[in-house]
Write a protein that holds these residues in place. Sequence first.
Motif, PDB file in Angstrom:
ATOM      1  N   UNK A   1       0.777  -1.238   0.066  1.00 34.45           N
ATOM      2  CA  UNK A   1       0.026   0.026   0.096  1.00 34.45           C
ATOM      3  C   UNK A   1       0.887   1.346   0.186  1.00 34.45           C
ATOM      4  N   UNK A   2       1.788   1.303   0.856  1.00 28.67           N
ATOM      5  CA  UNK A   2       2.787   2.354   0.893  1.00 28.67           C
ATOM      6  C   UNK A   2       3.502   2.597  -0.262  1.00 28.67           C
ATOM      7  N   UNK A   3       3.907   1.593  -1.018  1.00 25.05           N
ATOM      8  CA  UNK A   3       4.794   1.710  -2.439  1.00 25.05           C
ATOM      9  C   UNK A   3       3.772   2.172  -3.263  1.00 25.05           C
ATOM     10  N   UNK A   4       2.497   1.565  -3.342  1.00 24.01           N
ATOM     11  CA  UNK A   4       1.515   1.858  -4.148  1.00 24.01           C
ATOM     12  C   UNK A   4       1.440   3.580  -4.246  1.00 24.01           C
ATOM     13  N   UNK A   5       1.094   4.145  -2.969  1.00 22.16           N
ATOM     14  CA  UNK A   5       0.740   5.544  -2.801  1.00 22.16           C
ATOM     15  C   UNK A   5       2.046   6.268  -3.141  1.00 22.16           C
ATOM     16  N   UNK A   6       3.281   5.915  -2.876  1.00 26.68           N
ATOM     17  CA  UNK A   6       4.465   6.769  -3.159  1.00 26.68           C
ATOM     18  C   UNK A   6       4.510   6.668  -4.916  1.00 26.68           C
ATOM     19  N   UNK A   7       4.052   5.322  -5.335  1.00 30.16           N
ATOM     20  CA  UNK A   7       4.193   5.540  -7.010  1.00 30.16           C
ATOM     21  C   UNK A   7       3.140   6.466  -7.647  1.00 30.16           C
TER      22      UNK A   7
ATOM     23  N   UNK B   1      15.500   9.031  -2.323  1.00 28.04           N
ATOM     24  CA  UNK B   1      16.421  10.011  -2.921  1.00 28.04           C
ATOM     25  C   UNK B   1      16.300   9.731  -4.463  1.00 28.04           C
ATOM     26  N   UNK B   2      16.016   8.259  -4.851  1.00 31.24           N
ATOM     27  CA  UNK B   2      16.021   8.088  -6.157  1.00 31.24           C
ATOM     28  C   UNK B   2      14.709   8.746  -6.861  1.00 31.24           C
ATOM     29  N   UNK B   3      13.605   9.011  -6.287  1.00 33.69           N
ATOM     30  CA  UNK B   3      12.477   9.885  -6.910  1.00 33.69           C
ATOM     31  C   UNK B   3      12.672  11.098  -6.804  1.00 33.69           C
ATOM     32  N   UNK B   4      13.529  11.515  -5.728  1.00 34.02           N
ATOM     33  CA  UNK B   4      13.931  13.000  -5.685  1.00 34.02           C
ATOM     34  C   UNK B   4      14.816  13.392  -6.755  1.00 34.02           C
ATOM     35  N   UNK B   5      15.856  12.391  -7.235  1.00 30.41           N
ATOM     36  CA  UNK B   5      16.849  12.730  -8.235  1.00 30.41           C
ATOM     37  C   UNK B   5      15.733  12.756  -9.587  1.00 30.41           C
TER      38      UNK B   5
ATOM     39  N   UNK C   1      10.037   1.727 -10.084  1.00 36.18           N
ATOM     40  CA  UNK C   1       9.654   1.003  -8.875  1.00 36.18           C
ATOM     41  C   UNK C   1       9.933  -0.505  -8.955  1.00 36.18           C
ATOM     42  N   UNK C   2      10.352  -1.114  -9.904  1.00 33.63           N
ATOM     43  CA  UNK C   2      10.330  -2.330 -10.081  1.00 33.63           C
ATOM     44  C   UNK C   2      11.555  -3.348  -9.191  1.00 33.63           C
ATOM     45  N   UNK C   3      12.595  -2.536  -9.207  1.00 32.61           N
ATOM     46  CA  UNK C   3      13.533  -3.293  -8.237  1.00 32.61           C
ATOM     47  C   UNK C   3      13.184  -3.239  -6.819  1.00 32.61           C
TER      48      UNK C   3
END
Length: 128
Positions: free
Chosen positions: A6-12, A89-93, A61-63
């Motif tokens: 759920x958290x991963x989906x929200x971030x996605x 950090x990956x998403x911020x980049x 998000x796959x890895x």
Amino acid sequence: MIRKFYLLGVVWLIFAAIQAVGRFYFLARYHDLYGAIPTADVALALLRGVRFDIATAAIVFTPFFALLCMPVLGRIRAVVKVVLIALFPWLLLLTFYTGIDIEYFAFAQRHAALEVATVWADIGELFV
């Protein structure tokens, strides 16, 4: 277990929404470049761009998703936290790169990635 997905989906979804907002900002910022193009074509291109952003978010998000799906690692709470923290950090980049790309377009009328590819090829020629 469902909470981590759920958290991963929200971030996605947040990441995909930020990328979509970047597309709309690009359209608003450079609307004078699209004045001669029919509105339907611009809207279609924008929707294709949003679809591309959603696909890119899924690839990014796959890895992290794969690590959370591993039977042993996915059950260790500390690993789940590390994976989710490493994602930010990956998403911020990537978000920062999108902003740079939008601003760079005013200067060069193309994506910044083309410059990186050109420089990379030039560096390769130096060492051959």
